[in-house]
Design a protein around this motif. Sequence first.
Motif, PDB file in Angstrom:
ATOM      1  N   LEU A 127      10.102   5.724  13.752  1.00  0.00           N
ATOM      2  CA  LEU A 127      11.010   5.241  12.703  1.00  0.00           C
ATOM      3  C   LEU A 127      10.772   5.932  11.364  1.00  0.00           C
ATOM      4  N   ALA A 128       9.789   6.821  11.309  1.00  0.00           N
ATOM      5  CA  ALA A 128       9.398   7.428  10.028  1.00  0.00           C
ATOM      6  C   ALA A 128      10.569   8.041   9.258  1.00  0.00           C
ATOM      7  N   PRO A 129      11.447   8.831   9.880  1.00  0.00           N
ATOM      8  CA  PRO A 129      12.464   9.531   9.098  1.00  0.00           C
ATOM      9  C   PRO A 129      13.394   8.587   8.318  1.00  0.00           C
ATOM     10  N   TRP A 130      13.597   7.386   8.819  1.00  0.00           N
ATOM     11  CA  TRP A 130      14.578   6.498   8.186  1.00  0.00           C
ATOM     12  C   TRP A 130      13.921   5.344   7.440  1.00  0.00           C
ATOM     13  N   TRP A 131      12.744   4.957   7.884  1.00  0.00           N
ATOM     14  CA  TRP A 131      12.046   3.873   7.164  1.00  0.00           C
ATOM     15  C   TRP A 131      11.156   4.458   6.066  1.00  0.00           C
TER      16      TRP A 131
ATOM     17  N   TYR B  83       0.798  -1.237   0.000  1.00  0.00           N
ATOM     18  CA  TYR B  83       0.000   0.000   0.000  1.00  0.00           C
ATOM     19  C   TYR B  83       0.826   1.281   0.000  1.00  0.00           C
ATOM     20  N   GLY B  84       2.139   1.142   0.036  1.00  0.00           N
ATOM     21  CA  GLY B  84       2.974   2.333   0.040  1.00  0.00           C
ATOM     22  C   GLY B  84       3.111   2.935   1.427  1.00  0.00           C
ATOM     23  N   PRO B  85       3.829   4.058   1.501  1.00  0.00           N
ATOM     24  CA  PRO B  85       4.158   4.629   2.803  1.00  0.00           C
ATOM     25  C   PRO B  85       2.936   5.160   3.574  1.00  0.00           C
TER      26      PRO B  85
ATOM     27  N   VAL C 224      17.795   1.973   9.001  1.00  0.00           N
ATOM     28  CA  VAL C 224      16.733   2.404   9.912  1.00  0.00           C
ATOM     29  C   VAL C 224      17.258   2.361  11.347  1.00  0.00           C
ATOM     30  N   ALA C 225      17.927   1.272  11.685  1.00  0.00           N
ATOM     31  CA  ALA C 225      18.448   1.119  13.051  1.00  0.00           C
ATOM     32  C   ALA C 225      19.514   2.161  13.349  1.00  0.00           C
ATOM     33  N   LYS C 226      20.425   2.369  12.382  1.00  0.00           N
ATOM     34  CA  LYS C 226      21.498   3.361  12.578  1.00  0.00           C
ATOM     35  C   LYS C 226      20.927   4.773  12.673  1.00  0.00           C
ATOM     36  N   GLY C 227      19.897   5.013  11.921  1.00  0.00           N
ATOM     37  CA  GLY C 227      19.282   6.330  11.966  1.00  0.00           C
ATOM     38  C   GLY C 227      18.555   6.580  13.273  1.00  0.00           C
TER      39      GLY C 227
ATOM     40  N   GLY D 208      17.439  12.086   8.993  1.00  0.00           N
ATOM     41  CA  GLY D 208      16.696  11.215   8.085  1.00  0.00           C
ATOM     42  C   GLY D 208      16.232  11.994   6.876  1.00  0.00           C
ATOM     43  N   GLY D 209      15.830  11.288   5.841  1.00  0.00           N
ATOM     44  CA  GLY D 209      15.497  11.972   4.606  1.00  0.00           C
ATOM     45  C   GLY D 209      14.009  12.191   4.400  1.00  0.00           C
TER      46      GLY D 209
END
Lengths: 247, 875
Positions: free
Chosen positions: B154-158, B134-136, B562-565, B403-404
């Motif tokens: 976790l949003a910024p990295w996942w 379903y996408g993000p 994700v974990a590193k972020g 994060g991106g």
Amino acid sequence: MTQYGFLFDMNRCYACQACSIACKDWNDIDPGAEKWMTVYEWESGTFPAIRLHSLAFSCAHCENPACVAVCESGALYKEDEFGAVLVDQDKCTGCRKCYDACPYGAPKFATDEPTAKMSKCTMCVDRLSEGMQPACTMSCPLRAFDFGPLDALIEKYGDVRYCEGMPAPDATNPAFIIWNPREKTPLLPYDVDEAIALNQQRGDLGTMFESEEDLKVFDEGTIGRDELKMKHGSVIELMRATRNDMA
Amino acid sequence: MDKQGIIEASRERREGERIFYTSCPANGCWDSACVLKCHLKDGKLIAVEPDDSINKNDSREDCGWENLWKGNVQMRPCAMGHSWKKELYAETRLLHPMKRVGKKGPGNGYFVQISWEEALDTIAEKMIEIKGKYGPYGIFHSQYPSFEKNGFPLAPWWEAGFGAWGEHSTSGHAAGEMLHLGVDLTKVTKGLQNAFPGFEASDIFNSKLFVMWGMDPVVAWFGPSSYYMQLAHEFGCKTIVIDPRYTQSAELLADQWIPIRPGTDLAMMLAVAQVLFEEDLVDHEFIDEWVEKDGYEQWRAYVLGEGEDGIKKTPEWAAPITAVPAETIREFARLYGSTKPVHLQYFYSCAKRHMGDYSASASMLLQAMTGNIACPGGCETGACLPTPGRVPAPRADWQRDMGGYQVPVLFNNNCLTEILASQKDYWEGRMSESEFRHRIGAPTNDSPLPNIQMIIFENNYANNHSNVNRRFQGMADTEFNWGFQWHVNQPTAELCDIILPAPVWQLEGMDEYMYGHQRFVSGPNGMRNYFTFCARGAEFPGEVRSKEWVWTEIAKRLGDDVAKGYNPRMLDVPLEGWVDAQEAVYKEAFEQWADNETVMAYLGYDHRPTWEEFNANPVVRTEVDVPYYPFKSAMEKGESPFNTPTGKIEFVSNFVKTHDMTESRWRGEIEAMPVWSPSYVEGDIGSASNDGFYNPKAAKYPLSLVTPVSIYRQHSSNDNNPFMREDVYRHGVWISAVDAKARGIKDGDLCRVYSDRGEALLPAYVTSRCMPGTSAVFHGGWYQTNGEPSEMNAFGQDMRGAPNILLDDAHLPHILGALIIAGLCEVEKVADGDAEGFGTESQRGGLRGAKVAIDARDELAKKDGARDAAAEACE
């Protein structure tokens, strides 16, 4: 002995029960009827001329405690440092004569079983012995309590030991001073009859009630808490009288 | 036991204890961040004492006028603060990860215990699967999707998840506040406005008149503000409460109570304005400087009957609507207009109803025309809470990168139910894109659209907004939900496929608070002259684990980046050392803070404190010099805090005049100024609004229902707490004695409360404290059901009473954004209260009533025999 006592300011109590819970928390008492600190809330008057009253009362540690006088097992005694009325549960037989004698319902029982021993407010003598004040008085969010030597309290706050609905203090001399609710001086005119007439109508939807009488006369038991009642026939009655409806 | 025995027993209970301090704010405590002195023994909380960091051993805390002004007072907790022991160790506490067997929704399934490993693996797999399908925007995280943000850690990295515009608390005031004052709470929270609209507690001492309009501070507003309001009243400030109920605040804080019919506030406000205009009781100087003239004249004309409708909004016009005598309204207006400064606060709950924005706007215009909106002792009467911080606190550095991914804003945060109800029709082509956008409050016409198939709960979100039946259905229909829960019978758990046992952050472990607030805690307003370091708390009970550990473990399963972020410093920390490692990061933050000599001098330290000293005295205070008043920082510089198109207070909103509001994020109609009869609805507000006292629907549902926040819950937290529920309060339906009599109801009778949306069983609180035709059920009660469909509830009769099950959530055609908290209902007697007695009453509605829900699931599980198998597998 220096008699210690409480000041309770009814103008600052909103029956929030923080004192009652702080008491149970500090003294490690389970939820239920063993409320050493009981908080009553009751209304008087009828709409729209209504008042609300709150009383947080644990034990008045009376100067002439009726409970001590009637205790046949010697379980109840007046402690000699602060004047606290204490119970020695090892000696208590659960006869409840103290409960009958106390005008304020201060002796508490966890259940209605005849085997239940009495327990009650200790004035937090454990805290006093460490220089601290009682758990209930320290926990009041609106600072309704003061605590200290009774003489000093009387000098500071006067010597009224009674509020409307409470038994007269002469019999036991409770170490519990009360500041009664102040009279209210309305800032604005408010015509009660007109207000009732306005409340009676509901635009196109008709009327809300037939007459003013409907707002004023009720069968017994319709309104839950319309008086202060400090003595209770059972655990259920005590629980009903000491619960509010603010949640 | 003699006296010495009592003393020794007490010492024995506490022998070997550790004292730590914490603060227990939750969303719902408003301005307070009370200070708790906690006693911990063998890793468990044994007692809580109030703040003793100042004015020790003084019950009355007579610390003097000067100290009150400076904020040198204790931050004593409310009843909830003293009840934590029973919350932490409640029989109903969720202690293990559990998975659901069967479908979501009460009556459709039950839970079995699983291992942490299985829980985390399953959750991560499902997250990846749903994002793939379903996408993000298929994944929604429930914690604080507001202020154009989202709490999904976790949003910024996942790179998934989405946020919402708007907020819950002051949502009824928000539109008016933005359109007329140019004050945007989202910008305030981001520091993008030049002044805060709030006031500090001691500023109430500057007020000469304090009007609590729909406001019950002692019950609804924990912390120092209500205490300061009480003191102000004692010191002689004139006080009035305007409210349908005779509240505790009406008794304690007020010289006078003026009962008013719910939802008719605007009529009284217009009549007050009419008197102020007619008798020229306005502040010309303030108006000349800060008010836009054309709009002011236009609203003035409307109020005086010189506008299109030709109706003069006199007290005589308002009296039959409000049930307040005309003379009282007129004299109120005269007192209000001739006293200064006035803290008139139209509490934000009152506007969270259909078209409540108009009354909220009118209250701000009243404060503007009398010059009380931006002065010492005044009040902005919108989101009038935030004030600037005063105490520099340490800041722990987790070394997260940015994060991106910026979570996009997809909807209005009070429209989640609407997304869940409409999304299938939209994605399957049965609903137009335009309609879907309008229903959910899409911020623009090109913002992405959600298709929620996973909800991650970090609270009791299912139960806490209006229209619970519709909300539950939508939440039950997603592919996979999971979340952190605290009690096995929490209503939201029924909407989860996996539930994880969550810590109570204030008292267990060292996780941080919401919104990235760390453990250096201060309130958002009221008194911001202190912070408390919430030290390491109790051990986790059962298999409860740190939420930050859980998120780190999930992050690892979603990918190294994700974990590193998310948590680069904690990647290799084993579970056993987790809280130690968190504490080390906080200690590091402290050391850096303590090294700053300027800060130490400002805070009055005579030497650099050590970590041990800081932990022993973790409440750090400064003194309030001059209390903050609304917009103080801008007013002092002569800058305008009013960010409207004209830079002035606009009685007629230029934004509304120049925009098609139906295509704005509000997605509906609104008049450019507060009026009683909006042009786009039939009839006036009273008959048009869904919860209106005069709505024709009232023929069938005659009681106007309000759902105020309570004294024993923060939203729905603590609803299970055995120190409070049934012990010190009864959760019932307030009904006026005259209405009860007409229905044959006596206090304590079991009643069915129903509306056109749902129903609940509640004991009656019969009182003359509420107006004829009104009722109240306090917010936050949990929906507890056995799952067998009832007349109005698909998932079963509500045995405990969640008021939101009675409330509607429709907005159209009016602008959306407000979280509706009022409605219409009827109450009928089901059983005689006296016959039931205390025991069964609590079984039915109380804590032991949780058994209803738990037993229903147990029955289902027993049929399958699945629980025994799962328990064996875990062992």
